[in-house]
Scaffold this motif. Structure first.
Motif, short mmCIF file in Angstrom:
data_model
loop_
_atom_site.label_atom_id
_atom_site.label_comp_id
_atom_site.label_asym_id
_atom_site.label_seq_id
_atom_site.Cartn_x
_atom_site.Cartn_y
_atom_site.Cartn_z
N ILE A 42 6.48 19.08 -0.84
CA ILE A 42 5.47 20.70 -0.91
C ILE A 42 6.83 21.65 0.00
N LYS A 43 7.83 21.03 1.11
CA LYS A 43 9.45 21.90 1.38
C LYS A 43 9.76 22.17 0.89
N SER A 44 9.13 21.44 -0.63
CA SER A 44 10.62 22.33 -1.68
C SER A 44 9.73 23.39 -1.71
N GLU A 45 8.35 23.60 -2.07
CA GLU A 45 7.81 24.73 -2.45
C GLU A 45 7.75 25.96 -1.92
N LEU A 46 8.04 25.19 -0.31
CA LEU A 46 7.97 26.37 0.26
C LEU A 46 9.50 26.99 0.92
N SER A 47 9.93 25.94 0.14
CA SER A 47 12.30 27.06 0.29
C SER A 47 12.03 27.71 -0.30
N GLY A 48 12.76 28.55 0.63
CA GLY A 48 13.42 29.12 -0.33
C GLY A 48 12.30 31.25 -0.22
N LYS A 49 10.89 30.52 0.38
CA LYS A 49 9.68 31.78 0.22
C LYS A 49 9.46 32.40 1.35
N GLN A 50 8.85 33.55 1.93
CA GLN A 50 8.82 34.32 3.28
C GLN A 50 7.18 33.81 3.58
N TYR A 51 7.59 33.72 4.80
CA TYR A 51 6.30 33.03 4.90
C TYR A 51 6.03 33.16 6.59
N PRO A 52 4.53 32.60 7.26
CA PRO A 52 4.35 32.82 8.26
C PRO A 52 4.73 30.81 9.20
N ALA A 53 5.33 30.43 8.88
CA ALA A 53 5.98 29.18 9.32
C ALA A 53 4.92 28.57 10.53
N ASP A 54 4.42 29.38 11.35
CA ASP A 54 3.60 28.87 12.19
C ASP A 54 2.49 28.71 11.99
N ARG A 55 2.32 28.90 10.98
CA ARG A 55 0.61 29.00 10.13
C ARG A 55 0.27 27.64 8.89
N VAL A 56 1.54 27.15 8.56
CA VAL A 56 1.23 26.43 8.00
C VAL A 56 2.12 25.10 8.07
N GLU A 57 0.37 23.90 8.30
CA GLU A 57 1.23 22.53 8.70
C GLU A 57 1.53 21.81 7.37
#
Lengths: 324, 324
Positions: A42-57
């Motif tokens: 999941i982390k590798s899917e997220l890496s490099g993307k722009q997103y509000p990290a405080d709204r992702v658990e």
């Protein structure tokens, strides 16, 4: 609003699931997504993307449920699977309002029914997928396969739940509800249909407009069709199947001759439009109605856009309290 | 071979029915048609036409059965209606081998069941309409609505009757038979489906290939699908309905813009071809299987060609003795 996303279900997991979650975050400012699955991937899917990290658990739950699992066994033996862990958190965590999964339907339904409380007065939860109509609207079908054996009273409950769902998630004021039958006349069908007809006619909270023959599903004359899970499953799959086969045939036709190819050049946009029109992924998943919290089953072959649509359905159905 | 034709049933009677009878006479040299209805109007339809007069009989029976009649009442009170008179003659006249009617389905089925003997070992007759598949073949669906409540044993009987019918009327050597279900795995569905699966698997006289999901009806992978009459009715009507709605949408699309219209000019033949392909009238009617003599129910909106196709089905199914 927190929504749980099973990131190990579906043919394109986890990338489609994560992508869908990020798309949904853009859409709803007060949404937090809780991603279940293998933390590292999941982390590798997220890496490099722009997103509000405080709204992702992320909740690490790397085991995978599959179609061969029995719900009761999965609950007992696959506690650390993305699906079961998400169902358990949905049950126990007040903040999480809904769950979206593209995983094994049988296990998802079974585990949800066994672990999430039912709404008061509802005997069995039921699926309510949404199809596009030829007049540009939508039509819901309840039930599409959660329960095969049903009673007239259950069909009445489907009408109530489906009406509430279409109002809340699609803003349809007074949904026109029909009973799937082999003819439109009141006395058609078997005892189940005739008894259900009477109950629906008497039910003041439902705008019952009578029996519907399956050929009229896409006509735009109805907003909700209630039926047993077996015939609902047949209804939806044959409608989808026939439309797709028809488009396939047309595509083959237009490549069969020189003149047709020239015609096809001009009609390319139309054919594309119709394909998108029939693409179930543009209409989200099947919401499981009747539980205290919302569970949405996405198609196994969902892409990111389809997962985002499922999350949107879950969001809209869960916002401002219970369904009914 | 004599075949009875109900000339008062259907939207285009008696002209379509008489026209169909004459077309069938051209096709089969040993065929005699017995026309039931108002003698005068049948004669006026025949007048001026070229046909073998020695192979046309007229039985004056001017009363008309309608959809509101109960079969038992029609038999008792409308003895001189074209449909009831034809059913009675089919029962009593050895020479008449089959009956074709486009009239009220309920009365036709009821009267046939009450008055024509059943084949040995068959509990209830069932309809077996024919649909075109996308690979250019056909697929039969048994039952499409004669019986709503069925047993696993009845589904086994449908498989036997349908197999015999497809061999005899369509020359399919070893028809691939599937059971309509909500999934392809053996254990899918309710008790009815699971029990029927077992019976079909054990039945040596049937080439059973497993469960079929409704989306695969037109795939060309199956020759016969067996199912209860309710879901069979849903299956066929939703498939027909979806294909026709899809073509309607495409037609609307191609008239929506200048460029599409140019494309449509080139594709006109294709669109026409697909419309003919989906036109049920090109595939005849629903044969009622399980009786000692063959009864074919044509669509209410049948034209002459469709009636001729129904007579052809009746002829082929009746030739050389009983079905099974």
């Amino acid at each position: 609003m927190k929504i749980a996303i099973d990131c190990l279900g579906g043919d394109n997991s986890p990338s489609a699931n994560v992508e869908g979650a990020l798309l949904a975050l853009e859409r709803f400012d007060d949404l937090t997504v809780v991603l279940y699955g293998e933390e590292e991937s999941i982390k590798s899917e997220l890496s490099g993307k722009q997103y509000p990290a405080d709204r992702v658990e992320i909740v690490n739950s790397p085991e995978k449920v599959d179609g061969n699992d029995k719900p009761i066994d999965a609950i007992r033996l696959k506690k650390n699977s993305s699906m079961i862990k998400a169902v358990m958190d949905l049950r126990e965590n007040e903040e999480i309002k809904a769950l979206v999964s593209c995983g094994a339907t049988g296990v998802l339904v079974g585990a949800s029914i066994l672990r999430i409380g039912r709404l008061e007065g509802i005997r069995r939860p039921a699926f309510c997928p949404i199809l596009p109509t030829m007049s540009g609207g939508i039509v819901g079908v309840c039930d599409s396969g959660a329960n095969i054996d049903v009673t007239p009273e259950q069909l009445r409950q489907y009408a109530l739940m489906g009406t509430a769902y279409l109002k809340k998630a699609y803003g349809i004021e007074n949904p026109r509800v029909a009973l799937l039958n082999v003819g439109t006349e009141e006395e058609k069908g078997d005892d189940l249909r005739r008894e259900a007809y009477k109950l629906l006619k008497e039910e003041k909270a439902v705008n019952f407009v009578g029996n519907m023959e399956s050929r009229d599903l896409l006509s735009g004359k109805y907003d909700l069709v209630v039926c047993d899970g077996f015939s609902g499953n047949v209804l939806i799959k044959s409608t989808e199947g026939a439309c797709l086969e028809m488009l396939k045939r047309l595509k083959k036709d237009v490549t069969s001759s020189f003149w047709n190819k020239i015609g096809a050049l001009f009609m390319l946009k139309t054919v594309k439009k119709e394909k998108a029109f029939m693409d179930y992924r543009n209409y989200g998943g099947s919401v499981l109605l009747g539980l205290e919290k919302i569970v949405v089953k996405g198609h196994g072959s969902s892409n990111g856009v389809a997962v985002a649509k499922c999350i949107e359905q879950a969001y809209k159905t869960s916002v401002n309290g219970n369904l009914i």
